[in-house]
Scaffold this motif. Structure first.
Motif, PDB file in Angstrom:
ATOM      1  N   PHE A 193       0.770  -1.578  -0.124  1.00 35.39           N
ATOM      2  CA  PHE A 193      -0.282  -0.211  -0.025  1.00 35.39           C
ATOM      3  C   PHE A 193       1.284   1.321   0.218  1.00 35.39           C
ATOM      4  O   PHE A 193       0.224   2.573   0.742  1.00 35.39           O
ATOM      5  N   LEU A 194       2.074   1.156   0.111  1.00 39.13           N
ATOM      6  CA  LEU A 194       2.968   2.170  -0.157  1.00 39.13           C
ATOM      7  C   LEU A 194       4.053   2.339  -1.811  1.00 39.13           C
ATOM      8  O   LEU A 194       4.040   1.407  -1.975  1.00 39.13           O
ATOM      9  N   SER A 195       3.179   3.805  -2.065  1.00 36.85           N
ATOM     10  CA  SER A 195       5.034   3.396  -3.440  1.00 36.85           C
ATOM     11  C   SER A 195       5.956   3.492  -3.187  1.00 36.85           C
ATOM     12  O   SER A 195       6.646   3.116  -2.084  1.00 36.85           O
ATOM     13  N   SER A 196       6.698   4.388  -4.217  1.00 38.76           N
ATOM     14  CA  SER A 196       8.127   4.339  -3.570  1.00 38.76           C
ATOM     15  C   SER A 196       8.498   5.397  -2.820  1.00 38.76           C
ATOM     16  O   SER A 196       8.158   6.581  -2.633  1.00 38.76           O
ATOM     17  N   ILE A 197       9.303   5.243  -2.034  1.00 33.33           N
ATOM     18  CA  ILE A 197      10.166   6.142  -0.762  1.00 33.33           C
ATOM     19  C   ILE A 197      10.675   7.421  -1.261  1.00 33.33           C
ATOM     20  O   ILE A 197      12.142   6.255  -1.763  1.00 33.33           O
ATOM     21  N   LYS A 198      10.674   7.957  -0.565  1.00 33.75           N
ATOM     22  CA  LYS A 198      11.980   9.068  -1.202  1.00 33.75           C
ATOM     23  C   LYS A 198      12.493   9.859   0.108  1.00 33.75           C
ATOM     24  O   LYS A 198      11.854  10.170   0.793  1.00 33.75           O
ATOM     25  N   ILE A 199      13.621   9.347  -0.531  1.00 32.01           N
ATOM     26  CA  ILE A 199      14.857  10.283   0.506  1.00 32.01           C
ATOM     27  C   ILE A 199      14.915  11.679   0.469  1.00 32.01           C
ATOM     28  O   ILE A 199      15.295  12.261  -0.821  1.00 32.01           O
ATOM     29  N   THR A 200      14.348  12.578   1.696  1.00 34.25           N
ATOM     30  CA  THR A 200      14.206  13.926   1.238  1.00 34.25           C
ATOM     31  C   THR A 200      15.501  14.644   2.464  1.00 34.25           C
ATOM     32  O   THR A 200      15.469  15.618   1.650  1.00 34.25           O
ATOM     33  N   GLU A 201      15.401  14.287   3.123  1.00 33.95           N
ATOM     34  CA  GLU A 201      16.631  14.527   4.322  1.00 33.95           C
ATOM     35  C   GLU A 201      17.450  13.890   5.247  1.00 33.95           C
ATOM     36  O   GLU A 201      16.719  12.479   5.468  1.00 33.95           O
ATOM     37  N   ILE A 202      18.951  13.931   5.048  1.00 32.68           N
ATOM     38  CA  ILE A 202      19.971  13.126   5.632  1.00 32.68           C
ATOM     39  C   ILE A 202      20.232  14.040   6.647  1.00 32.68           C
ATOM     40  O   ILE A 202      21.404  14.680   5.995  1.00 32.68           O
ATOM     41  N   SER A 203      20.400  14.355   7.962  1.00 30.67           N
ATOM     42  CA  SER A 203      21.706  14.461   8.547  1.00 30.67           C
ATOM     43  C   SER A 203      22.344  13.852   9.350  1.00 30.67           C
ATOM     44  O   SER A 203      21.257  13.620   9.984  1.00 30.67           O
ATOM     45  N   LEU A 204      23.426  13.957   9.521  1.00 26.00           N
ATOM     46  CA  LEU A 204      23.722  13.085  10.757  1.00 26.00           C
ATOM     47  C   LEU A 204      24.962  13.595  11.807  1.00 26.00           C
ATOM     48  O   LEU A 204      24.933  13.316  11.966  1.00 26.00           O
ATOM     49  N   GLY A 205      24.017  15.297  12.065  1.00 24.14           N
ATOM     50  CA  GLY A 205      24.819  15.493  12.550  1.00 24.14           C
ATOM     51  C   GLY A 205      25.609  16.488  13.269  1.00 24.14           C
ATOM     52  O   GLY A 205      27.099  16.369  12.172  1.00 24.14           O
ATOM     53  N   GLU A 206      25.776  16.894  14.156  1.00 27.75           N
ATOM     54  CA  GLU A 206      27.551  18.033  13.839  1.00 27.75           C
ATOM     55  C   GLU A 206      28.271  17.350  15.637  1.00 27.75           C
ATOM     56  O   GLU A 206      29.324  18.167  15.451  1.00 27.75           O
ATOM     57  N   ASP A 207      27.574  16.705  16.370  1.00 26.12           N
ATOM     58  CA  ASP A 207      28.565  16.630  18.052  1.00 26.12           C
ATOM     59  C   ASP A 207      28.925  15.048  18.239  1.00 26.12           C
ATOM     60  O   ASP A 207      28.299  14.343  16.820  1.00 26.12           O
ATOM     61  N   PHE A 208      29.531  14.879  19.087  1.00 27.28           N
ATOM     62  CA  PHE A 208      29.918  13.673  19.360  1.00 27.28           C
ATOM     63  C   PHE A 208      29.254  12.746  20.085  1.00 27.28           C
ATOM     64  O   PHE A 208      29.338  13.727  21.661  1.00 27.28           O
ATOM     65  N   PRO A 209      29.398  11.979  20.593  1.00 23.95           N
ATOM     66  CA  PRO A 209      29.138  10.833  22.140  1.00 23.95           C
ATOM     67  C   PRO A 209      30.094  11.776  23.221  1.00 23.95           C
ATOM     68  O   PRO A 209      31.246  11.334  22.809  1.00 23.95           O
ATOM     69  N   ILE A 210      29.645  11.524  24.334  1.00 21.20           N
ATOM     70  CA  ILE A 210      30.041  11.757  25.497  1.00 21.20           C
ATOM     71  C   ILE A 210      30.609  10.454  26.358  1.00 21.20           C
ATOM     72  O   ILE A 210      29.244  10.340  27.056  1.00 21.20           O
ATOM     73  N   LEU A 211      31.642   9.475  26.729  1.00 20.61           N
ATOM     74  CA  LEU A 211      31.412   8.976  27.644  1.00 20.61           C
ATOM     75  C   LEU A 211      32.377   8.661  28.694  1.00 20.61           C
ATOM     76  O   LEU A 211      33.458   9.347  28.563  1.00 20.61           O
ATOM     77  N   SER A 212      32.185   8.460  29.790  1.00 21.85           N
ATOM     78  CA  SER A 212      32.329   8.819  30.560  1.00 21.85           C
ATOM     79  C   SER A 212      31.685   8.045  32.163  1.00 21.85           C
ATOM     80  O   SER A 212      31.318   6.954  31.697  1.00 21.85           O
ATOM     81  N   ASN A 213      32.493   8.220  33.144  1.00 22.39           N
ATOM     82  CA  ASN A 213      32.377   7.057  33.953  1.00 22.39           C
ATOM     83  C   ASN A 213      32.327   5.581  34.383  1.00 22.39           C
ATOM     84  O   ASN A 213      31.744   5.050  34.062  1.00 22.39           O
ATOM     85  N   CYS A 214      33.774   5.560  34.345  1.00 20.19           N
ATOM     86  CA  CYS A 214      33.637   4.360  33.577  1.00 20.19           C
ATOM     87  C   CYS A 214      34.397   3.563  34.507  1.00 20.19           C
ATOM     88  O   CYS A 214      35.073   3.777  35.475  1.00 20.19           O
ATOM     89  N   ARG A 215      33.490   1.823  34.333  1.00 24.99           N
ATOM     90  CA  ARG A 215      33.896   1.135  35.886  1.00 24.99           C
ATOM     91  C   ARG A 215      33.745  -0.342  35.482  1.00 24.99           C
ATOM     92  O   ARG A 215      33.389  -0.688  34.539  1.00 24.99           O
ATOM     93  N   VAL A 216      34.922  -1.019  36.179  1.00 25.31           N
ATOM     94  CA  VAL A 216      34.613  -2.490  36.151  1.00 25.31           C
ATOM     95  C   VAL A 216      34.325  -3.509  36.661  1.00 25.31           C
ATOM     96  O   VAL A 216      34.834  -2.856  38.311  1.00 25.31           O
ATOM     97  N   HIS A 217      33.566  -4.733  36.627  1.00 24.70           N
ATOM     98  CA  HIS A 217      33.603  -5.123  37.912  1.00 24.70           C
ATOM     99  C   HIS A 217      33.292  -6.497  37.496  1.00 24.70           C
ATOM    100  O   HIS A 217      32.880  -6.694  35.808  1.00 24.70           O
ATOM    101  N   PRO A 218      33.958  -7.773  38.402  1.00 22.79           N
ATOM    102  CA  PRO A 218      33.235  -9.090  37.282  1.00 22.79           C
ATOM    103  C   PRO A 218      31.014  -9.126  36.962  1.00 22.79           C
ATOM    104  O   PRO A 218      30.445  -9.060  37.921  1.00 22.79           O
TER     105      PRO A 218
END
Length: 426
Positions: free
Chosen positions: A169-194
């Motif tokens: 029930f859907l016709s052809s799908i057309k992509i009108t916009e793709i934005s990959l962003g400008e910022d980056f993920p921030i990783l913090s508070n790393c801890r190791v446990h068994p």
């Protein structure tokens, strides 16, 4: 003259005959009005609750989804083990070498690894991972640059959206916009446990690193298509639809652990003739497992536009349906107790992976271009083919002459066991 009985009966029949017709007309009118009223009520309820209904706040939605994920995955967590693998009973999952030259080190358990690395899981402070954030940012920046140059992501996504899984029930799908962003993920508070994975043995625990992830950006993906009504005949009605989904923020706890290689018996085609001790072992490579805790939060901004002339913009229920679908897609793949496993390549140093200036011996292999290496391989392959072709012609001549040596040349020509060890594979 007085009226007779027959004339009195005819008169009463004339007065009483139209009564059923009036009653039937009243019942039809009442049914018609009741039906129209019910249709109006249904349309009003649809417009009020589906189109103009208010969506709950992001905080309420996030807490509700977190509680639902925890209650759904509590039962799976008890019986799930990330290190589970089919191993034959009474048989170790590691194949030791029969040679006495390579000495076997003692088994390294989790407490021994922590003691040798001077890491105390109870007293060690969480790490900031600033250096790792820089590496991740460089990788993402290069990925965004490559995506803008060759537009490979646009071509691949368009092919996937218009693939065989697209509804009729859907016709052809057309992509009108793709934005990959400008910022980056921030990783913090790393801890190791068994982590024990449901096992009661203290030595069976594996080490797991948990870190907080926070991403505040605007990653947008927009499409447009048409909903086609194919009943009672094809293309009866067409409704244009435009949809844009943006990731505004993602925050959660990421769990990372290494899974060592495991050996398990390969299923044999003749189970009756082969004993368990003689079955060959297949080894799975070392992999990296990662997942998110169920309390993650994903904030989305969904914009919609339905219609061609009289358009309906930003329908709340459509946004709620898209958010539920995206959360379900993430929960089914990388939310505990489900994990994503990525096989790690071999880290053993190899000559073909060496880059840099030429070595001191002057072999020049450090500056060889890929085209030169490819030409050398092609020349070596042609020499091997010519040698095998000559062996095959020699075997044919001896077979025609009736010499028994033809079988030996035939095994050489067909790639038998007479080839020199270390020959280049075809």
């Amino acid at each position: 003259m007085f009226p007779t009985a027959s004339s009195f009966a005819i008169t009463m029949a004339e007065y009483t005959q139209p009564a059923p017709q009036q009653q039937s007309s009243l019942s039809f009118t009442e049914g018609f009005l009741l039906g129209q009223l019910s249709v109006v009520i249904l349309i009003g309820a649809f417009i009020k609750f589906f189109i103009f209904g208010d969506t709950p706040s992001p905080e309420t939605t996030a807490s509700t989804r977190a509680l639902a994920r925890q209650s759904r995955d509590r039962g799976h967590r008890k019986s799930f083990s990330i290190n589970s693998s089919p191993v034959a009973p009474g048989r170790s999952d590691v194949r030791h070498s029969s040679s006495n030259v390579l000495r076997h080190p003692p088994r390294l358990t989790t407490p021994i690894i922590l003691a040798k690395t001077y890491y105390n899981v109870n007293a060690h402070q969480p790490e900031s991972l600033d250096w790792f954030n820089v590496l991740i940012a460089q990788t993402i920046a290069q990925f965004r640059t490559d995506a803008h140059q060759d537009e490979a992501i646009l071509t691949s996504l368009t092919k996937v959206l218009n693939g065989p899984q697209k509804p009729d029930f859907l016709s052809s799908i057309k992509i009108t916009e793709i934005s990959l962003g400008e910022d980056f993920p921030i990783l913090s508070n790393c801890r190791v446990h068994p982590v024990h994975d449901g096992s009661t043995e203290p030595d069976s625990a594996r080490l797991q690193a948990r870190m907080d992830v926070d991403l505040s950006d605007l990653i947008t993906f927009a499409i447009e298509t048409r909903i086609v009504l194919n009943w009672p005949r094809p293309v009866t009605a067409v409704l244009p639809v435009a949809l844009a989904v943006s990731i505004v923020r993602f925050s959660g706890t990421l769990s990372i652990s290494f899974l060592p290689s495991v050996s398990h018996p390969t299923p044999s085609t003749h189970p009756a003739s082969s004993s368990p001790s003689q079955q060959p072992l297949s080894t799975t490579p070392t992999s990296l497992a990662f997942s998110f805790l169920p309390d993650y939060r994903l904030d989305l901004n969904v914009r919609s536009l339905v219609g061609s002339r009289s358009r309906l913009q930003d329908i709340p229920k459509i946004a709620q349906m898209v958010e539920n679908r995206l959360h379900a897609w993430i929960d089914e793949r990388c939310v505990e107790p489900r994990v994503q496993q990525v096989a790690l390549p071999s880290l053993w140093p190899r000559k073909k992976n060496t880059r840099g200036p030429p070595s001191e011996e002057g072999d020049g292999q450090g500056t060889r271009a890929p085209e030169t290496v490819r030409d050398i391989r092609e020349e070596a392959r042609r020499e091997v083919e010519e040698e095998r072709r000559g062996n095959r012609e020699h075997w044919e001549r001896e077979a025609a002459a009736g010499y028994p040596e033809g079988l030996r040349w035939r095994s050489k020509a067909e790639g038998g066991g007479y080839e020199m060890p270390g020959a280049m594979p075809m």
